[in-house]
Design a protein around this motif. Structure first.
Motif, PDB file in Angstrom:
ATOM      1  N   ILE A  84      16.066  62.495  85.550  1.00  0.00           N
ATOM      2  CA  ILE A  84      15.758  62.404  84.119  1.00  0.00           C
ATOM      3  C   ILE A  84      16.417  61.183  83.507  1.00  0.00           C
ATOM      4  CG2 ILE A  84      16.122  63.560  81.896  1.00  0.00           C
ATOM      5  CD1 ILE A  84      15.903  66.237  83.423  1.00  0.00           C
ATOM      6  N   GLY A  85      17.682  60.957  83.863  1.00  0.00           N
ATOM      7  CA  GLY A  85      18.393  59.804  83.300  1.00  0.00           C
ATOM      8  C   GLY A  85      17.769  58.480  83.706  1.00  0.00           C
ATOM      9  N   TYR A  86      17.441  58.356  84.975  1.00  0.00           N
ATOM     10  CA  TYR A  86      16.839  57.093  85.438  1.00  0.00           C
ATOM     11  C   TYR A  86      15.443  56.893  84.866  1.00  0.00           C
ATOM     12  CZ  TYR A  86      20.548  55.959  88.725  1.00  0.00           C
ATOM     13  OH  TYR A  86      21.748  55.609  89.276  1.00  0.00           O
ATOM     14  N   SER A  87      14.673  57.983  84.678  1.00  0.00           N
ATOM     15  CA  SER A  87      13.339  57.824  84.096  1.00  0.00           C
ATOM     16  C   SER A  87      13.443  57.317  82.662  1.00  0.00           C
ATOM     17  CB  SER A  87      12.576  59.153  84.154  1.00  0.00           C
ATOM     18  OG  SER A  87      13.175  60.128  83.318  1.00  0.00           O
ATOM     19  N   LEU A 128       4.617  53.002  81.467  1.00  0.00           N
ATOM     20  CA  LEU A 128       5.164  54.023  80.577  1.00  0.00           C
ATOM     21  C   LEU A 128       4.526  55.404  80.754  1.00  0.00           C
ATOM     22  CD1 LEU A 128       5.731  52.005  77.282  1.00  0.00           C
ATOM     23  CD2 LEU A 128       7.450  52.902  78.850  1.00  0.00           C
ATOM     24  N   PRO A 129       3.204  55.537  80.849  1.00  0.00           N
ATOM     25  CA  PRO A 129       2.622  56.883  80.996  1.00  0.00           C
ATOM     26  C   PRO A 129       3.154  57.627  82.219  1.00  0.00           C
ATOM     27  CG  PRO A 129       0.919  55.316  80.396  1.00  0.00           C
ATOM     28  CD  PRO A 129       2.140  54.509  80.701  1.00  0.00           C
ATOM     29  N   ILE A 174       7.100  61.679  84.623  1.00  0.00           N
ATOM     30  CA  ILE A 174       8.267  62.012  85.441  1.00  0.00           C
ATOM     31  C   ILE A 174       9.357  62.624  84.574  1.00  0.00           C
ATOM     32  CG2 ILE A 174      10.131  61.033  86.838  1.00  0.00           C
ATOM     33  CD1 ILE A 174       8.141  58.915  87.784  1.00  0.00           C
ATOM     34  N   HIS A 175       9.583  62.025  83.416  1.00  0.00           N
ATOM     35  CA  HIS A 175      10.620  62.503  82.504  1.00  0.00           C
ATOM     36  C   HIS A 175      10.313  63.922  82.006  1.00  0.00           C
ATOM     37  CE1 HIS A 175      12.825  62.719  78.618  1.00  0.00           C
ATOM     38  NE2 HIS A 175      13.760  62.116  79.319  1.00  0.00           N
ATOM     39  N   THR A 176       9.047  64.152  81.618  1.00  0.00           N
ATOM     40  CA  THR A 176       8.649  65.481  81.126  1.00  0.00           C
ATOM     41  C   THR A 176       8.739  66.524  82.224  1.00  0.00           C
ATOM     42  OG1 THR A 176       7.157  64.462  79.512  1.00  0.00           O
ATOM     43  CG2 THR A 176       6.781  66.784  80.047  1.00  0.00           C
ATOM     44  N   ALA A 177       8.242  66.177  83.412  1.00  0.00           N
ATOM     45  CA  ALA A 177       8.292  67.124  84.533  1.00  0.00           C
ATOM     46  C   ALA A 177       9.741  67.447  84.908  1.00  0.00           C
ATOM     47  CB  ALA A 177       7.552  66.551  85.740  1.00  0.00           C
ATOM     48  N   LEU A 214      11.353  71.179  84.864  1.00  0.00           N
ATOM     49  CA  LEU A 214      11.995  71.771  86.036  1.00  0.00           C
ATOM     50  C   LEU A 214      13.450  72.129  85.730  1.00  0.00           C
ATOM     51  CD1 LEU A 214      11.694  72.604  88.944  1.00  0.00           C
ATOM     52  CD2 LEU A 214      12.213  70.254  89.645  1.00  0.00           C
ATOM     53  N   LEU A 215      14.128  71.290  84.964  1.00  0.00           N
ATOM     54  CA  LEU A 215      15.513  71.580  84.608  1.00  0.00           C
ATOM     55  C   LEU A 215      15.615  72.852  83.760  1.00  0.00           C
ATOM     56  CD1 LEU A 215      18.463  70.689  84.711  1.00  0.00           C
ATOM     57  CD2 LEU A 215      18.048  69.329  82.652  1.00  0.00           C
ATOM     58  N   SER A 216      14.661  73.036  82.851  1.00  0.00           N
ATOM     59  CA  SER A 216      14.681  74.254  82.023  1.00  0.00           C
ATOM     60  C   SER A 216      14.463  75.498  82.881  1.00  0.00           C
ATOM     61  CB  SER A 216      13.614  74.170  80.926  1.00  0.00           C
ATOM     62  OG  SER A 216      12.307  74.196  81.484  1.00  0.00           O
ATOM     63  N   LEU A 217      13.596  75.383  83.912  1.00  0.00           N
ATOM     64  CA  LEU A 217      13.382  76.521  84.802  1.00  0.00           C
ATOM     65  C   LEU A 217      14.651  76.836  85.596  1.00  0.00           C
ATOM     66  CD1 LEU A 217       9.804  75.781  86.221  1.00  0.00           C
ATOM     67  CD2 LEU A 217      10.442  77.259  84.319  1.00  0.00           C
TER      68      LEU A 217
END
Length: 559
Positions: A177-180, A196-197, A202-205, A209-212
């Motif tokens: 997440i940080g690198y994205s 960017l898209p 990648i950032h959203t996914a 995944l982190l929330s799960l």
């Protein structure tokens, strides 16, 4: 091909010094194919014989040489092999005293010998069958306990694995997440908008995944009993505003509107702020997910908990798809949604509501749902304004009562002092949770004599008295209280597992409660106790036989 005969299920041991009795009983029992008869003529050999055959029933003669029948019954009861084996005493004596002595020694039944065959067979079969059934139930209970222990061990291992894996997965995910985020900034700075898209995906996914993983980690901590509370004083308004700010993207995604109603500026509360925000975020997130082009409402109101404490209620109401009663019944279970089609269409793991319910209960509150299919749902969270901490991890003992120390009870605060005389620490903890700390201070004693000493020392406003106490019992304590002029006016409420309400009225108790205690009734009874008289400050008595001087002194002292 010959087969071995099945071993008889019922083994009957007769201990009698008369062979003629032994032969008579043998003839009666031989008609029963499932009964095996054993005869012992010498009492000193009976225990060894019982160890050898392990009988399901013992027939014991009462009058025997050297060792009488009652002593044999006692010896059978003291031996681990025969401690629970049913014993029927055989005797020619018919008096009630002999029968009573037999039962006191440990016999299960008494027969005047020799009985009719039909009676003997009926009693032998009844006691033997009951004993065999009991052995079977004990074995099943032991097996169930072993299976339960194995299941709990497996569940603990699963929870530990989930917790460890969640931690291991979060470390690389945080890096992704940080690198994205860094790459998105760099792409913008370098003028490469085409990247960017994909970087945003990648950032959203990664966040999803982190929330799960966070949800699985929370669940594993709850199941492993490792959830901790970080209690602090915080503003309810600030916590609600933070949650609303986090929820805005979810509100906008389905073109909903979010309204805040009730009394959001409801002061402060003492609780775990992070867990409260997570609970509200879960509920608001669900409401936004299952509502399109509609309204989501967060209502905040002050309330009173079932224990009578000041509380706060958060209601998340939506105008979404709603649920049937059958679907509502499936909620709050881990990895469960209302139905499988809901999971396919709307996504999600079904962990949010389960975690929300667990967090609410850990903080002494509750969550319930009201819903109607096609019209929307409402989730109501009720929490005490002052959340108490959890007991220490791994402690099987109940939490120590969180009472105000006796030397710190200050009547000037207006709080009432309640003395609890009960030897059960779980009752202390229940009352600690039941009595609002804003209204009552609690002192405890675990024995009758100690309770009387504390009553004389503290002069409480009310006494909650158990009956079954070590040493001096509750009735004796109550009698001593009523005889003592310094204590006689104190209200005493009896609380016990014994059904003795009539006796409590006869002994001038002010109330009677059968355990488990009804909280609402107890709070009502305590609320009806009159407050102690407040002494007038500076009051004095003037004694003077000169009327003029007395009037002068009175005028000079009056305000």
């Amino acid at each position: 091909m010959p087969t071995d005969a099945p071993e008889p299920a019922l083994k009957v041991l007769l201990v009698d010094d008369q062979r003629i009795i032994g032969e008579a009983v043998r003839r009666m029992l031989r008609t029963q194919p499932d009964m095996e008869f054993h005869f012992c003529q010498h009492p000193e050999e009976a225990l060894a014989k019982a160890e050898e055959i392990q009988p399901t029933l013992i027939l014991q003669d009462l009058v025997m040489p050297d060792i009488d029948g009652l002593e044999m019954v006692r010896r059978f009861r003291e031996h681990p092999i025969t401690a629970n084996v049913p014993i029927i005493v055989l005797s020619s004596k018919e008096d009630a005293t002999t029968k009573a002595d037999s039962f006191r020694a440990g016999a299960n039944d008494y027969i005047v010998k020799l009985p009719e065959e039909i009676e003997l067979l009926a009693r032998v079969r009844y006691h033997s069958t009951a004993y065999m059934l009991r052995l079977k139930l004990d074995a099943q209970q032991k097996e169930l306990e072993q299976q339960k222990a194995a299941a709990e061990s497996a569940n603990q291992a699963k929870s530990t694995f989930l917790a460890n894996m969640s931690h291991e997965l979060r470390t690389p995910l945080n890096a992704i997440i940080g690198y994205s985020e860094m790459l998105q900034e760099q792409a913008e700075d370098d003028g490469n908008p085409d990247y960017l898209p994909d970087l945003k995906k990648i950032h959203t996914a990664g966040h999803h995944l982190l929330s799960l993983i966070n949800a699985v980690l929370d669940l594993s901590k709850i199941e492993a009993g490792k959830t901790t509370l970080f209690l602090e004083d915080f503003s309810i308004k600030k916590a609600v505003e933070d949650v609303i700010a986090l929820t805005q993207p979810l509100v906008q995604k389905n073109r909903n509107t979010l309204v805040l109603t009730g009394d959001p500026d409801a002061g402060s509360m003492h609780a775990d702020a992070l867990k409260l925000r997570q609970m509200l975020f879960n509920l608001l997130g669900n409401a936004c997910k299952f509502t399109s082009d509609g309204q989501v409402e967060l209502n905040v109101t002050k309330t009173t908990t079932p224990a009578g404490e000041p509380g706060i209620q958060f209601t998340v109401r939506d105008s979404g798809i709603g649920m049937t009663p059958e679907q509502c019944a499936k909620l709050f279970q881990p990895f469960t949604q209302a139905e499988s089609s809901t999971a396919r269409k709307y996504g999600g793991t079904g962990l949010g509501l389960s975690i929300t319910k667990s967090f609410a209960e850990i903080m002494g509150g509750s969550v319930r749902v009201e819903s109607e299919q096609g019209k929307g749902s409402a989730f109501i969270v009720t929490l005490p304004l002052t959340v108490r901490d959890l007991p220490p991890e791994g402690s099987d003992a109940p939490p120590e009562p969180s009472t105000t120390p006796d030397d710190q009870h200050d009547p000037a605060t207006g709080r009432r002092l309640v003395l609890v005389i009960d030897d059960d620490p779980y009752v202390h903890d229940m009352l600690r949770r039941t009595l609002p700390r804003e209204t009552y201070d609690l002192a405890v004693a675990t024995a009758g004599e100690a309770g009387l000493a504390r009553a004389r020392e503290l002069k409480p406003d009310a006494i909650l008295l158990d009956i079954v106490l070590p040493g001096l019992d509750g009735w004796s304590v109550l009698a001593e209280i009523r005889k003592d002029p310094a204590l006689a006016a104190i209200s005493v409420l009896i609380m016990t597992i014994l059904d003795q309400a009539d006796r409590s009225r006869a002994t001038e108790a002010d109330g009677f409660f059968t355990k488990p205690i009804d909280r609402e009734r107890l709070l009502e009874a305590l609320a009806q106790i009159p407050p102690p008289p407040v002494p007038r400050p500076g009051a004095m008595v003037l004694i003077e036989d000169e009327k003029t001087l007395l009037e002068t002194l009175q005028r000079s002292l009056e305000p």
